[in-house]
Write a protein that holds these residues in place. Structure first.
Motif, PDB file in Angstrom:
ATOM      1  N   MET A   1     -63.451 -27.898 -48.858  1.00  0.00           N
ATOM      2  CA  MET A   1     -63.466 -26.437 -48.867  1.00  0.00           C
ATOM      3  C   MET A   1     -62.450 -25.861 -47.890  1.00  0.00           C
ATOM      4  SD  MET A   1     -66.744 -23.940 -48.204  1.00  0.00           S
ATOM      5  CE  MET A   1     -67.665 -24.706 -49.529  1.00  0.00           C
ATOM      6  N   LYS A   2     -61.779 -24.796 -48.327  1.00  0.00           N
ATOM      7  CA  LYS A   2     -60.922 -23.981 -47.465  1.00  0.00           C
ATOM      8  C   LYS A   2     -61.513 -22.574 -47.406  1.00  0.00           C
ATOM      9  CE  LYS A   2     -56.341 -26.057 -48.210  1.00  0.00           C
ATOM     10  NZ  LYS A   2     -55.011 -25.826 -48.860  1.00  0.00           N
ATOM     11  N   THR A   3     -61.490 -21.989 -46.231  1.00  0.00           N
ATOM     12  CA  THR A   3     -61.881 -20.594 -46.074  1.00  0.00           C
ATOM     13  C   THR A   3     -60.624 -19.763 -45.860  1.00  0.00           C
ATOM     14  OG1 THR A   3     -63.996 -21.229 -45.080  1.00  0.00           O
ATOM     15  CG2 THR A   3     -63.244 -18.964 -44.730  1.00  0.00           C
ATOM     16  N   VAL A   4     -60.466 -18.737 -46.666  1.00  0.00           N
ATOM     17  CA  VAL A   4     -59.235 -17.938 -46.695  1.00  0.00           C
ATOM     18  C   VAL A   4     -59.522 -16.503 -46.259  1.00  0.00           C
ATOM     19  CG1 VAL A   4     -57.324 -17.105 -48.129  1.00  0.00           C
ATOM     20  CG2 VAL A   4     -58.356 -19.353 -48.578  1.00  0.00           C
TER      21      VAL A   4
ATOM     22  N   PHE B   1     -62.620 -15.424 -48.709  1.00  0.00           N
ATOM     23  CA  PHE B   1     -63.192 -16.247 -49.778  1.00  0.00           C
ATOM     24  C   PHE B   1     -62.980 -17.726 -49.465  1.00  0.00           C
ATOM     25  CE2 PHE B   1     -58.854 -15.135 -50.848  1.00  0.00           C
ATOM     26  CZ  PHE B   1     -58.291 -16.299 -51.335  1.00  0.00           C
ATOM     27  N   THR B   2     -63.704 -18.559 -50.175  1.00  0.00           N
ATOM     28  CA  THR B   2     -63.508 -20.003 -50.064  1.00  0.00           C
ATOM     29  C   THR B   2     -62.965 -20.538 -51.371  1.00  0.00           C
ATOM     30  OG1 THR B   2     -65.780 -20.475 -50.750  1.00  0.00           O
ATOM     31  CG2 THR B   2     -65.361 -20.306 -48.384  1.00  0.00           C
ATOM     32  N   ILE B   3     -62.216 -21.615 -51.274  1.00  0.00           N
ATOM     33  CA  ILE B   3     -61.733 -22.320 -52.461  1.00  0.00           C
ATOM     34  C   ILE B   3     -62.061 -23.799 -52.305  1.00  0.00           C
ATOM     35  CG2 ILE B   3     -59.886 -20.701 -53.054  1.00  0.00           C
ATOM     36  CD1 ILE B   3     -57.914 -22.476 -51.617  1.00  0.00           C
ATOM     37  N   ARG B   4     -62.313 -24.451 -53.420  1.00  0.00           N
ATOM     38  CA  ARG B   4     -62.606 -25.881 -53.422  1.00  0.00           C
ATOM     39  C   ARG B   4     -61.418 -26.629 -54.009  1.00  0.00           C
ATOM     40  NH1 ARG B   4     -67.491 -27.892 -52.210  1.00  0.00           N
ATOM     41  NH2 ARG B   4     -69.207 -26.419 -51.877  1.00  0.00           N
ATOM     42  N   GLU B   5     -61.032 -27.687 -53.331  1.00  0.00           N
ATOM     43  CA  GLU B   5     -59.900 -28.493 -53.758  1.00  0.00           C
ATOM     44  C   GLU B   5     -60.308 -29.957 -53.873  1.00  0.00           C
ATOM     45  OE1 GLU B   5     -56.296 -25.936 -51.644  1.00  0.00           O
ATOM     46  OE2 GLU B   5     -57.019 -27.780 -50.692  1.00  0.00           O
ATOM     47  N   PRO B   6     -59.624 -30.716 -54.724  1.00  0.00           N
ATOM     48  CA  PRO B   6     -59.916 -32.154 -54.825  1.00  0.00           C
ATOM     49  C   PRO B   6     -59.511 -32.879 -53.556  1.00  0.00           C
ATOM     50  CG  PRO B   6     -57.979 -31.598 -56.115  1.00  0.00           C
ATOM     51  CD  PRO B   6     -58.567 -30.301 -55.666  1.00  0.00           C
ATOM     52  N   LEU B   7     -60.079 -34.058 -53.359  1.00  0.00           N
ATOM     53  CA  LEU B   7     -59.825 -34.826 -52.145  1.00  0.00           C
ATOM     54  C   LEU B   7     -58.573 -35.680 -52.227  1.00  0.00           C
ATOM     55  CD1 LEU B   7     -63.472 -36.128 -51.630  1.00  0.00           C
ATOM     56  CD2 LEU B   7     -62.401 -34.167 -50.514  1.00  0.00           C
ATOM     57  N   GLY B   8     -58.378 -36.320 -53.395  1.00  0.00           N
ATOM     58  CA  GLY B   8     -57.281 -37.275 -53.547  1.00  0.00           C
ATOM     59  C   GLY B   8     -57.764 -38.500 -54.296  1.00  0.00           C
ATOM     60  N   VAL B   9     -57.518 -39.677 -53.736  1.00  0.00           N
ATOM     61  CA  VAL B   9     -57.915 -40.937 -54.376  1.00  0.00           C
ATOM     62  C   VAL B   9     -59.378 -41.234 -54.043  1.00  0.00           C
ATOM     63  CG1 VAL B   9     -57.474 -43.417 -54.551  1.00  0.00           C
ATOM     64  CG2 VAL B   9     -55.556 -41.819 -54.217  1.00  0.00           C
TER      65      VAL B   9
ATOM     66  N   GLY C   1     -65.431 -21.540 -55.362  1.00  0.00           N
ATOM     67  CA  GLY C   1     -65.833 -21.033 -54.066  1.00  0.00           C
ATOM     68  C   GLY C   1     -66.590 -19.723 -54.161  1.00  0.00           C
ATOM     69  N   GLU C   2     -66.686 -19.030 -53.004  1.00  0.00           N
ATOM     70  CA  GLU C   2     -67.417 -17.771 -52.918  1.00  0.00           C
ATOM     71  C   GLU C   2     -66.548 -16.714 -52.263  1.00  0.00           C
ATOM     72  OE1 GLU C   2     -71.843 -18.439 -51.729  1.00  0.00           O
ATOM     73  OE2 GLU C   2     -70.659 -19.922 -50.611  1.00  0.00           O
ATOM     74  N   THR C   3     -66.899 -15.457 -52.472  1.00  0.00           N
ATOM     75  CA  THR C   3     -66.304 -14.359 -51.711  1.00  0.00           C
ATOM     76  C   THR C   3     -67.359 -13.810 -50.761  1.00  0.00           C
ATOM     77  OG1 THR C   3     -66.906 -12.772 -53.443  1.00  0.00           O
ATOM     78  CG2 THR C   3     -64.695 -13.733 -53.549  1.00  0.00           C
ATOM     79  N   PHE C   4     -66.896 -13.276 -49.614  1.00  0.00           N
ATOM     80  CA  PHE C   4     -67.813 -12.832 -48.574  1.00  0.00           C
ATOM     81  C   PHE C   4     -67.487 -11.401 -48.164  1.00  0.00           C
ATOM     82  CE2 PHE C   4     -67.442 -17.389 -48.346  1.00  0.00           C
ATOM     83  CZ  PHE C   4     -68.740 -17.836 -48.134  1.00  0.00           C
ATOM     84  N   PRO C   5     -68.509 -10.600 -47.911  1.00  0.00           N
ATOM     85  CA  PRO C   5     -68.256  -9.241 -47.408  1.00  0.00           C
ATOM     86  C   PRO C   5     -67.708  -9.298 -45.984  1.00  0.00           C
ATOM     87  CG  PRO C   5     -70.610  -9.729 -47.371  1.00  0.00           C
ATOM     88  CD  PRO C   5     -69.952 -10.875 -48.071  1.00  0.00           C
ATOM     89  N   ASN C   6     -66.860  -8.343 -45.640  1.00  0.00           N
ATOM     90  CA  ASN C   6     -66.348  -8.256 -44.271  1.00  0.00           C
ATOM     91  C   ASN C   6     -66.035  -6.805 -43.954  1.00  0.00           C
ATOM     92  OD1 ASN C   6     -63.078  -7.958 -44.130  1.00  0.00           O
ATOM     93  ND2 ASN C   6     -63.719  -8.902 -46.055  1.00  0.00           N
ATOM     94  N   ASP C   7     -65.784  -6.499 -42.705  1.00  0.00           N
ATOM     95  CA  ASP C   7     -65.645  -5.109 -42.259  1.00  0.00           C
ATOM     96  C   ASP C   7     -64.249  -4.536 -42.416  1.00  0.00           C
ATOM     97  OD1 ASP C   7     -68.315  -5.064 -41.567  1.00  0.00           O
ATOM     98  OD2 ASP C   7     -67.937  -5.705 -39.496  1.00  0.00           O
ATOM     99  N   ASP C   8     -63.304  -5.347 -42.806  1.00  0.00           N
ATOM    100  CA  ASP C   8     -61.922  -4.885 -42.955  1.00  0.00           C
ATOM    101  C   ASP C   8     -61.682  -4.538 -44.416  1.00  0.00           C
ATOM    102  OD1 ASP C   8     -59.226  -4.453 -43.082  1.00  0.00           O
ATOM    103  OD2 ASP C   8     -58.651  -6.321 -42.076  1.00  0.00           O
TER     104      ASP C   8
END
Length: 487
Positions: A480-483, A140-148, A127-134
């Motif tokens: 993708m998940k955004t965290v 950041f984002t993470i990529r995960e497998p789908l399954g079958v 995934g990627e990391t993103f700038p923010n004001d806090d």
């Protein structure tokens, strides 16, 4: 080469080699000699497909947690095994599918390289990391497998196409149920054997053979299947696309009616070389094969004369025979399709200037051989100019301008691959911008694609969702998940 006994092979489900639940089998036939049975394979039922899906579902949590480096190690070992077994697999590939032995060797080599490519790319796909004001948070984002994942593949590249689907699926942590084409099940099995022998855990990779009418429905419609990657006809792809649940994503690489445009300034020897390579090598059985040649009227006659001369020198025969450039069609159905389209072209008023005959004399008597066909006087509305034939049939269409050539090229429902032959950089650039095709080439054959670049079509040549090959080929197999992480 031809054995006296027929070996019976098995499915691979949940880490075990098993027969079909009904005990039934079907034969894989050598298209160069239909009396030669390559092997006998399980004629699976829906029950077998469901069992494979359940095995993959059960294995998914453990495989998803497996270290990426371990997954990469397995892919690299499988690549080593393919290379060690290269000559045997290549010989079997020519025997089962019909392509010439040199092309079979190249396919096995490419398949091994594909496994290595994704073993490397998968280790840096994240995934990627993103700038923010806090200042006290991290986004950041993470990529995960789908399954079958269901992998359904055709017979024309029965090792390399499965490799470019299975490798990215496995490296990203998914589990797989793989159904090869029934014309080339042995090639699918050899790829599976390499991966299993390399250490793929039980249930992570499952292999079922048989008719799509029997096993296809569970492989696309079962709720446990989170993705379906398919290469084949547009008709079959549309049916799969309609059958999947809302939560199942699809990757469809489908039909083509690929044009080669020849301009007034083209090197005609080069144009003929590209036509033969794209239209007749692999017996025309490539989704990116050249099936339409759109040529400027001013050079039409000269080009056709050269094309007929060069095509007449091509040697047709068994792929094991030295000097053979064109092998048999892959099966009886393909032979019938080609012969039918030759008749259609004649009935429509096109002129068959060369070939099109079903070859039956002597050594050809036991195989599915046809002489490459060249039609002239073709108009854009003819069926041979619009419908995918998937055989060595080239329709030559005369035009008067680049604008007309582009209009004709873009008039079909497909948009997979297209090429132009010209020395004019401006015309080449206009072509690149205006052609409706996922793969665009200049002074190159319509066939072939690099493993490290995206591959896919426009219009009805693809579902236009996710591309195959290259680094982007990994995207289809991940979500993708955004965290937002505060601290």
């Amino acid at each position: 080469m031809i054995g006296t006994t027929v070996h019976t092979y098995k499915n691979y489900i949940g880490g075990e080699w098993v027969e079909a639940s009904n005990g039934e089998t079907f034969d894989s036939i050598n298209p160069a000699d239909t009396e030669d049975i390559v092997g006998r394979f399980p004629a699976c039922t829906a029950e077998d497909a469901i069992r494979a899906i359940r095995a993959a579902e059960a294995a998914f949590p453990g495989w998803a947690r497996t270290a990426p480096a371990k997954r990469a190690e397995i892919l690299n070992k499988a690549a080593d095994l393919l290379e060690r077994r290269l000559e045997r697999i290549a010989q079997e590939l020519t025997r089962e599918e019909g392509k010439v032995i040199s092309a079979s060797r190249m396919e096995v080599k490419r398949s091994a390289a594909t496994l290595r490519y994704y073993a490397a790319e998968g280790l840096s796909f994240s995934g990627e990391t993103f700038p923010n004001d806090d200042p006290a948070s991290l986004v950041f984002t993470i990529r995960e497998p789908l399954g079958v994942v269901s992998v359904i593949t055709p017979w024309n590249f029965p090792v390399s196409i499965p490799a470019r689907k299975i490798a990215p699926a496995l490296i990203t942590g998914n589990t797989v149920v793989f159904k090869p084409a029934s014309d080339t099940p042995l090639m699918g099995l050899r790829l599976v054997e390499a991966l299993v022998d390399a250490g793929v855990p039980a249930g992570v990779l499952n292999f079922v053979t048989g008719s799509a009418s029997k096993v296809g429905q569970p492989l696309t419609a079962d709720p446990a299947v989170k993705a379906v990657t398919f290469t084949g006809s547009t008709q079959a792809g549309e049916a799969i696309h309609r059958s999947v649940p809302l939560t199942t994503r699809t990757q469809m690489e489908l039909g083509g009616k690929n044009p080669l445009l020849i301009m007034e300034d083209a090197d005609l020897e080069k144009a003929v070389e590209l036509t033969i390579k794209g239209g007749f090598e692999l017996t025309g059985q490539a989704c990116t094969g050249t099936s339409r040649v759109i040529v400027m009227r001013s050079v039409h006659d000269q080009y056709v004369e050269k094309l007929v001369q060069h095509t007449s020198r091509l040697k047709i025969g068994n792929g094991f025979t030295d000097g053979v450039q064109i092998g048999p069609l892959a099966n009886r159905s393909q032979l019938a399709t080609v012969i039918d389209y030759v008749a259609v072209g004649r009935a429509e008023g096109a002129t068959l200037v060369y070939g099109g005959e079903h070859l039956t004399d002597g050594e050809y008597g036991k195989g599915y051989y046809v002489r490459p066909a060249i039609f002239t006087g073709v108009t854009p509305d003819m069926r041979i100019a619009r419908e995918e034939i998937f055989g060595p049939v080239v329709a030559v269409i005369a035009v008067d301008s680049l604008e007309e050539a582009l209009r004709v090229a873009n008039s079909v429902e497909y948009g997979l691959s297209a090429s132009i032959v010209t020395k004019d950089l401006e015309k080449a650039q206009i072509f690149v911008k205006e052609i409706q095709s996922g793969t665009v080439k200049v002074n190159r054959t319509t066939t072939g694609n690099l493993m490290n670049v995206p591959f896919g079509g426009l219009k009805k040549s693809s579902s236009s969702t996710f591309r195959e090959s290259g680094r982007v080929g990994l995207e289809f197999f991940t979500q993708m998940k955004t965290v937002y992480f505060g601290y």
